[in-house]
Design an enzyme around this catalytic site. Structure first.
Site, mmCIF file in Angstrom:
data_model
loop_
_atom_site.group_PDB
_atom_site.id
_atom_site.type_symbol
_atom_site.label_atom_id
_atom_site.label_comp_id
_atom_site.label_asym_id
_atom_site.label_seq_id
_atom_site.Cartn_x
_atom_site.Cartn_y
_atom_site.Cartn_z
ATOM 1 N N ASP A 421 0.835 -1.191 0.000
ATOM 2 C CA ASP A 421 0.000 0.000 0.000
ATOM 3 C C ASP A 421 0.872 1.243 0.000
ATOM 4 O O ASP A 421 1.998 1.232 0.524
ATOM 5 C CB ASP A 421 -0.885 0.037 1.249
ATOM 6 C CG ASP A 421 -2.044 -0.932 1.172
ATOM 7 O OD1 ASP A 421 -2.236 -1.533 0.122
ATOM 8 O OD2 ASP A 421 -2.741 -1.065 2.186
ATOM 9 N N MET A 422 0.359 2.316 -0.530
ATOM 10 C CA MET A 422 1.098 3.572 -0.547
ATOM 11 C C MET A 422 1.536 3.968 0.869
ATOM 12 O O MET A 422 2.661 4.428 1.070
ATOM 13 C CB MET A 422 0.226 4.672 -1.144
ATOM 14 C CG MET A 422 0.872 6.050 -1.121
ATOM 15 S SD MET A 422 -0.241 7.285 -1.824
ATOM 16 C CE MET A 422 0.775 8.742 -1.639
#
Length: 581
Positions: A421-422
């Site tokens: 995930d970012m």
């Protein structure tokens, strides 16, 4: 708390807090202090409504809109999603955009007709007559199939006997030969007559059943037509205002979206109701927030007293229209409150590989690339990098930097084996050749590639164990995932507590055995998992803060260990990364 009468829903706020500079985006925000203050006042009001206690305790979303009236006074409006005790017009809260629940109104009358049809269908389907006729038809068909199968067995035996007589070399008389031919012809004709008799019996049984079956089918088709017509009628009655005073129906708003039609319940959430009332009564919106009260839902992750962004499936198109004309508003411009949240925690499917090119020799390890990306290991086959929180793994909708785009500045071939995930930091392995990519993918599929994450949880947990909660996307609020024991895909995570902190937080290690999107985040936050969201989780924890505290600066989830077999040498490689929180 300032109590308004039944006709005055603007609740003044006595505060010296500075006002927001501009209206926030309901899809991506942190609650303004005035919104927190207003939410506390809503909770105080709810505590007085003992008649609502059970319904609110079951779980309900509430919202507040801080606004300014024509006299320049600052106050707030309050709303609840859907209905409470079957009403959408309780005093103290803004009413529905369109009150379709009036007893004598068209909606209730048509709904009663549809309900009556449901009862009629249920009565026919559960009646003894329908059950008896259905069983008779099924039994007749079964008996016919059995009789025909038995006669075919007899025919096969007779044919074998005739063939044996002809092949034994016996001198058969002309009469005997003629008799064998007549026997074969008779049996074929008899099979045809047998099939016809059973078809007629089945047709008779079906004819007795058909009137009831036809009535059920007719009622179902009429019910569908009435339901579709009623839904279209309803969406045409929801005329949403924007800050310029323009009106647009839900039907028109959603016509330009991928789904084409509004989802059920559109226009009944807090944010649209609040903005509709403000625009219709000359109030200037300043800040909006929505928060959950009561028990967590069975599938979604909602926690008592925590603020949440507006849902994307039902509310985003509406809010984009409504805020497009807001005075001084950002507008719901589609800012992604969880940028990069479409990326999986684990071994998601990687992008399709490019055409194979000659692999470029990797530069040395420990090199700091742009955006804080650090290379820990490099050779001709692969890289191991340490991704900082806030950097995408692969390019997203916006032209923001990503691990892939940064690496492509140095390497001719880059194949993303997995993603983070970012907002997640930590270790990633990246292939530099197609051969290495496929080899590493096989290790992911076989689960021989080892990953360990460290997370800081917003609450106290003890012990160790395994979480098994199947997951699937929420189609009305992507990229959010929900727990679905029936339709979800298997998701398994091992956990072990490492220690606690004075702030009431728990440090845990997480080992995923599957790679579902947001698996670790959901398994930590869901009530059937650890029931403690990861600190800083903007989707499943305190995404935009809570009534009782402020959110963390980042998502406290870190890919701390990674081990795999080198695709070229077979050597087992292990890497670790220090926890940054």
């Amino acid at each position: 708390m300032v109590m308004s009468d039944d006709n005055l829903l603007f609740h003044p706020l006595a505060t010296d807090r500075p006002l927001p500079e501009r209206m926030n985006d309901p899809l991506n925000y942190e609650p303004h202090p005035l919104c927190r203050e207003a939410a506390q006042l809503v909770c105080c009001y709810l505590a007085q409504r003992e008649d609502w206690t059970d319904e609110v305790a079951a779980g309900k979303m509430f919202g507040v809109l801080v606004c300014r009236n024509r006299e320049g006074q600052v106050g707030f409006l309050a709303a609840y999603s859907g209905q409470i005790q079957g009403r959408s017009d309780w005093p103290w809260f803004v009413p529905a955009v369109f009150d379709y629940l009036r007893p004598a109104g068209y909606f209730k009358q048509e709904e009663a007709r549809i309900t009556a049809m449901n009862h009629r269908i249920a009565a026919i389907e559960t009646s003894g007559q329908l059950r008896s006729l259905t069983e008779t038809l099924q039994q007749t068909r079964a008996e016919g199939d059995a009789a025909i199968a038995a006669y075919k067995d007899l025919m096969r035996a007779s044919k074998s006997r005739r063939q044996a007589m002809r092949s034994n070399g016996e001198m058969l008389s002309a009469g005997t030969k003629e008799a064998l031919i007549r026997e074969s012809q008779f049996q074929k004709a008899e099979l045809h007559r047998l099939k016809q008799r059973w078809r007629e019996r089945a047709a008779e049984a079906e004819a007795r059943l058909r009137p009831l079956a036809d009535e059920v089918e007719r009622l179902r088709e009429e019910r569908k037509q009435r339901s579709d017509r009623l839904q279209r009628w309803l969406f045409d009655r929801f005329e949403m205002l924007n800050g310029r005073g323009d009106r647009r129906t839900l039907t028109d708003i959603f016509r330009e979206t991928p789904q084409g039609v509004p989802p059920a319940g559109s226009g009944e959430c807090c944010a649209p109701k609040l903005l509709q009332y403000a625009y219709g009564h000359g109030l200037q919106p300043l800040a909006i927030a929505e928060f959950w009260q009561g028990r967590s839902p069975r599938m979604e992750i909602r926690h008592q007293g925590q603020f949440y962004t507006a849902c994307r499936g039902k509310c985003k198109p509406i809010l984009e229209w409504m805020l497009g004309g807001a005075n001084g508003a950002n507008g719901a411009n589609g800012a992604d409150g969880a940028n990069g949240a479409n990326e999986a925690n684990g071994a998601n499917e990687a992008n399709e590989a490019n055409e194979a090119n000659e692999a470029n020799e990797a530069n040395g390890a420990n090199e700091i690339l742009g955006e804080g990306l650090k290379t820990l290991y490099a050779d001709a086959s692969l890289l191991v990098v340490e991704k900082p929180a806030g950097l995408l793994s692969v390019p997203g909708r916006e032209e923001a930097p990503s691990v892939e785009s940064l690496l492509r500045q140095q390497y001719k071939e880059v194949y993303m084996v997995h993603r983070l995930d970012m907002d997640t930091s930590g270790l990633m392995v990246v292939a530099l050749t197609q051969t290495a990519y496929h080899h590493l993918q096989k290790q992911f599929i076989a689960r021989t590639l080892f990953k360990k994450y460290i997370a800081l949880l917003d609450g106290m947990v003890s012990g160790e164990g395994t979480i098994r909660l199947p997951l699937r996307p929420d189609p009305l609020d992507r990229p959010r995932q929900v727990v679905d024991l029936e339709q979800g895909k298997s998701a398994i995570t091992d956990y072990r507590v490492l220690g606690t902190r004075d702030e009431g937080q728990t440090l845990v290690e997480l080992i995923p055995h599957t790679g579902r999107t947001h698996q670790l985040r959901v398994h930590c936050a869901h009530q059937a998992g650890l029931n403690c969201p990861i600190v800083g989780d903007r989707l499943y924890g305190r995404p935009v803060g809570s009534l009782y505290g402020k959110p963390a600066r980042r998502l406290c989830l870190h890919a701390a260990e990674l081990a795999f077999c080198h695709p070229a040498t077979g050597e087992r490689l292990s890497f670790s990364s220090p926890v940054p929180f």
